[in-house]
Design a protein around this motif. Structure first.
Motif, PDB file in Angstrom:
ATOM      1  N   PRO A 287       0.819  -1.234   0.000  1.00  0.00           N
ATOM      2  CA  PRO A 287       0.000   0.000   0.000  1.00  0.00           C
ATOM      3  C   PRO A 287       0.846   1.274   0.000  1.00  0.00           C
ATOM      4  O   PRO A 287       0.840   2.049   0.961  1.00  0.00           O
ATOM      5  CB  PRO A 287      -0.814  -0.138   1.288  1.00  0.00           C
ATOM      6  N   TYR A 288       1.583   1.499  -1.071  1.00  0.00           N
ATOM      7  CA  TYR A 288       2.444   2.677  -1.148  1.00  0.00           C
ATOM      8  C   TYR A 288       1.615   3.959  -1.244  1.00  0.00           C
ATOM      9  O   TYR A 288       0.557   3.983  -1.874  1.00  0.00           O
ATOM     10  CB  TYR A 288       3.362   2.591  -2.364  1.00  0.00           C
ATOM     11  N   GLN A 289       2.126   5.010  -0.583  1.00  0.00           N
ATOM     12  CA  GLN A 289       1.519   6.333  -0.702  1.00  0.00           C
ATOM     13  C   GLN A 289       2.471   7.209  -1.517  1.00  0.00           C
ATOM     14  O   GLN A 289       3.612   7.441  -1.106  1.00  0.00           O
ATOM     15  CB  GLN A 289       1.276   6.944   0.686  1.00  0.00           C
ATOM     16  N   ILE A 290       1.998   7.672  -2.660  1.00  0.00           N
ATOM     17  CA  ILE A 290       2.853   8.397  -3.605  1.00  0.00           C
ATOM     18  C   ILE A 290       2.268   9.784  -3.877  1.00  0.00           C
ATOM     19  O   ILE A 290       1.080   9.919  -4.193  1.00  0.00           O
ATOM     20  CB  ILE A 290       2.995   7.615  -4.917  1.00  0.00           C
ATOM     21  N   VAL A 291       3.130  10.781  -3.757  1.00  0.00           N
ATOM     22  CA  VAL A 291       2.731  12.159  -4.037  1.00  0.00           C
ATOM     23  C   VAL A 291       3.216  12.521  -5.445  1.00  0.00           C
ATOM     24  O   VAL A 291       4.406  12.366  -5.753  1.00  0.00           O
ATOM     25  CB  VAL A 291       3.319  13.139  -3.002  1.00  0.00           C
ATOM     26  N   ILE A 292       2.301  12.974  -6.285  1.00  0.00           N
ATOM     27  CA  ILE A 292       2.658  13.431  -7.625  1.00  0.00           C
ATOM     28  C   ILE A 292       2.507  14.953  -7.660  1.00  0.00           C
ATOM     29  O   ILE A 292       1.426  15.489  -7.396  1.00  0.00           O
ATOM     30  CB  ILE A 292       1.750  12.801  -8.697  1.00  0.00           C
ATOM     31  N   ILE A 293       3.605  15.628  -7.982  1.00  0.00           N
ATOM     32  CA  ILE A 293       3.577  17.093  -8.080  1.00  0.00           C
ATOM     33  C   ILE A 293       3.747  17.437  -9.561  1.00  0.00           C
ATOM     34  O   ILE A 293       4.862  17.391 -10.097  1.00  0.00           O
ATOM     35  CB  ILE A 293       4.677  17.731  -7.209  1.00  0.00           C
ATOM     36  N   GLU A 294       2.640  17.741 -10.220  1.00  0.00           N
ATOM     37  CA  GLU A 294       2.620  17.908 -11.677  1.00  0.00           C
ATOM     38  C   GLU A 294       1.507  18.888 -12.060  1.00  0.00           C
ATOM     39  O   GLU A 294       0.359  18.710 -11.679  1.00  0.00           O
ATOM     40  CB  GLU A 294       2.386  16.540 -12.331  1.00  0.00           C
ATOM     41  N   ASP A 295       1.871  19.914 -12.836  1.00  0.00           N
ATOM     42  CA  ASP A 295       0.869  20.919 -13.216  1.00  0.00           C
ATOM     43  C   ASP A 295       0.123  20.558 -14.504  1.00  0.00           C
ATOM     44  O   ASP A 295      -0.920  21.139 -14.806  1.00  0.00           O
ATOM     45  CB  ASP A 295       1.531  22.297 -13.353  1.00  0.00           C
ATOM     46  N   ASN A 296       0.635  19.586 -15.250  1.00  0.00           N
ATOM     47  CA  ASN A 296       0.004  19.192 -16.513  1.00  0.00           C
ATOM     48  C   ASN A 296      -0.948  18.014 -16.268  1.00  0.00           C
ATOM     49  O   ASN A 296      -0.495  16.909 -15.954  1.00  0.00           O
ATOM     50  CB  ASN A 296       1.088  18.798 -17.520  1.00  0.00           C
ATOM     51  N   PRO A 297      -2.276  18.231 -16.433  1.00  0.00           N
ATOM     52  CA  PRO A 297      -3.241  17.152 -16.179  1.00  0.00           C
ATOM     53  C   PRO A 297      -2.998  15.913 -17.038  1.00  0.00           C
ATOM     54  O   PRO A 297      -3.201  14.777 -16.589  1.00  0.00           O
ATOM     55  CB  PRO A 297      -4.592  17.797 -16.508  1.00  0.00           C
ATOM     56  N   GLY A 298      -2.581  16.118 -18.309  1.00  0.00           N
ATOM     57  CA  GLY A 298      -2.323  14.989 -19.193  1.00  0.00           C
ATOM     58  C   GLY A 298      -1.181  14.128 -18.675  1.00  0.00           C
ATOM     59  O   GLY A 298      -1.269  12.891 -18.654  1.00  0.00           O
ATOM     60  N   ASP A 299      -0.091  14.786 -18.265  1.00  0.00           N
ATOM     61  CA  ASP A 299       1.058  14.042 -17.724  1.00  0.00           C
ATOM     62  C   ASP A 299       0.684  13.346 -16.417  1.00  0.00           C
ATOM     63  O   ASP A 299       1.105  12.213 -16.159  1.00  0.00           O
ATOM     64  CB  ASP A 299       2.236  14.997 -17.487  1.00  0.00           C
ATOM     65  N   TYR A 300      -0.114  14.035 -15.604  1.00  0.00           N
ATOM     66  CA  TYR A 300      -0.554  13.436 -14.337  1.00  0.00           C
ATOM     67  C   TYR A 300      -1.349  12.149 -14.607  1.00  0.00           C
ATOM     68  O   TYR A 300      -1.118  11.111 -13.986  1.00  0.00           O
ATOM     69  CB  TYR A 300      -1.417  14.424 -13.540  1.00  0.00           C
ATOM     70  N   THR A 301      -2.285  12.214 -15.564  1.00  0.00           N
ATOM     71  CA  THR A 301      -3.115  11.043 -15.884  1.00  0.00           C
ATOM     72  C   THR A 301      -2.251   9.889 -16.384  1.00  0.00           C
ATOM     73  O   THR A 301      -2.466   8.725 -16.011  1.00  0.00           O
ATOM     74  CB  THR A 301      -4.165  11.413 -16.948  1.00  0.00           C
TER      75      THR A 301
END
Length: 340
Positions: free
Chosen positions: A9-23
């Protein structure tokens, strides 16, 4: 090829301003992990709020280098100030090898180019860097534990280089006991705390220990303090990897008082033996004469012409006995041991 998803159950923070890249990143994560808990920040302000939230124990951070409110080296520095113990992987669209190398030197765990990224590469990087960070933290904890045990020990301790014999580290107890400061110690070798006449034997001992690297050493030796005082020290030592050197760690116990006390006891024992010998041999002679004279008087009486002679002999034996008793008393009074 992976046949099943990672179920941790890893908890991962994604810091990304581009919604496409985030998806795309989320899709990669969900392809490899069974149920990852993902947190999203679209700028540095949101990221700061996420990583400082006590309810979120993030295992890893995926960071885009170009955010609307902060970017580049400044962004990396700020993120490390906020979460220094969390692995940080850079995800960037810029293929800048120079900055990639520099960012690694700043402490980031990995530097990945978005155009080269796929689910498998991202998974390998995440798992490797999470485990690597755990190992580094365990190592740091272990080193701190060693440092605390070493520097806070009430017993003098030091580490010296087995080749140059220079002091590599010294604890506070050693500084106080020997009278040298840490800087003075670090400019010295172990020869400097040994009496000159003991150095040849010390070299033989060091040579033996270096030839038998796994050997634990135990012995009592003479050491010299800064003020010139000679002390007897019981040494325990073992080999240790210290920074870039092979060292030997030393635990030193000053046994000068103990040895002096034992020596005093041995001297007193000799006096007691002397007293015992006097009591069993010297005292017996005048006492035996007195008993013989008394026996003669008791059984045969005293004739007038012998009385003075018998009494004089009794007096002589009594005076001789008195001198012996005084001598024993004097010797006994000299037997005094300090109670430790």
């Amino acid at each position: 090829m992976k046949t099943s998803k990672d179920n941790k159950p890893y908890q991962i923070v994604i810091i990304e301003d581009n919604p496409g890249d985030y998806t795309l990143i989320v899709n990669y994560l969900e392809e490899q992990f069974l149920s990852p808990k993902i947190f999203w920040a679209k700028n540095f302000k949101e990221a700061k709020k996420l990583v400082t939230d006590a309810t979120i124990c993030s295992d890893l951070i995926l960071l885009d280098l170009s955010l609307p409110d902060k970017s580049g080296e400044e962004l990396i520095t700020e993120m490390f100030l906020l979460c220094p113990e969390t692995p940080l992987i850079i995800l960037t669209g810029l293929s800048d090898n120079t900055f990639g190398i520099k960012s690694l030197s700043l402490g980031i765990s990995d530097y990945l180019i978005k155009d080269e990224l796929d689910a498998n590469l991202l998974y390998k990087s995440i798992i490797y860097n999470i485990e690597r960070k755990k190992t580094l933290l365990q190592l740091a904890t272990s080193e701190k534990r060693y440092s605390d045990l070493f520097h806070l020990s009430p017993q003098p301790m030091w580490v010296y280089d087995t080749v140059s014999l220079r002091f590599l580290d010294v604890n506070e107890a050693a500084e106080k006991h020997y009278g040298y400061s840490l800087q003075e110690f670090l400019g010295m070798t172990i020869k400097d705390i040994r009496p000159v006449e003991d150095i040849p034997e010390m070299h033989k001992r060091v040579e033996f220990l270096n030839e038998n690297e796994g050997s634990h050493s135990l012995g009592t030796f003479r050491h010299k303090k800064k003020n010139g005082e000679i002390i007897y020290v019981e040494i325990q030592s073992n080999i240790i990897q210290f920074q870039d050197s092979i060292g030997r760690i030393i635990l030193a116990s000053d046994v000068t008082e103990r040895l002096s006390y034992i020596e005093a006891i041995e001297k007193q024992n000799e006096k007691l033996k002397e007293i015992a010998w006097i009591q069993s041999h010297v005292v017996r002679a005048p006492l035996a004469r007195m008993m013989s004279l008394i026996d003669i008087i008791k059984n045969f009486g005293i004739e007038e012409n012998d009385s003075e002679n018998l009494l004089n002999n009794l007096l002589i034996s009594a005076e001789e006995l008195d001198v012996i008793i005084k001598d024993i008393t004097k010797k006994s009074e000299g037997i005094q041991l300090d109670k430790k």
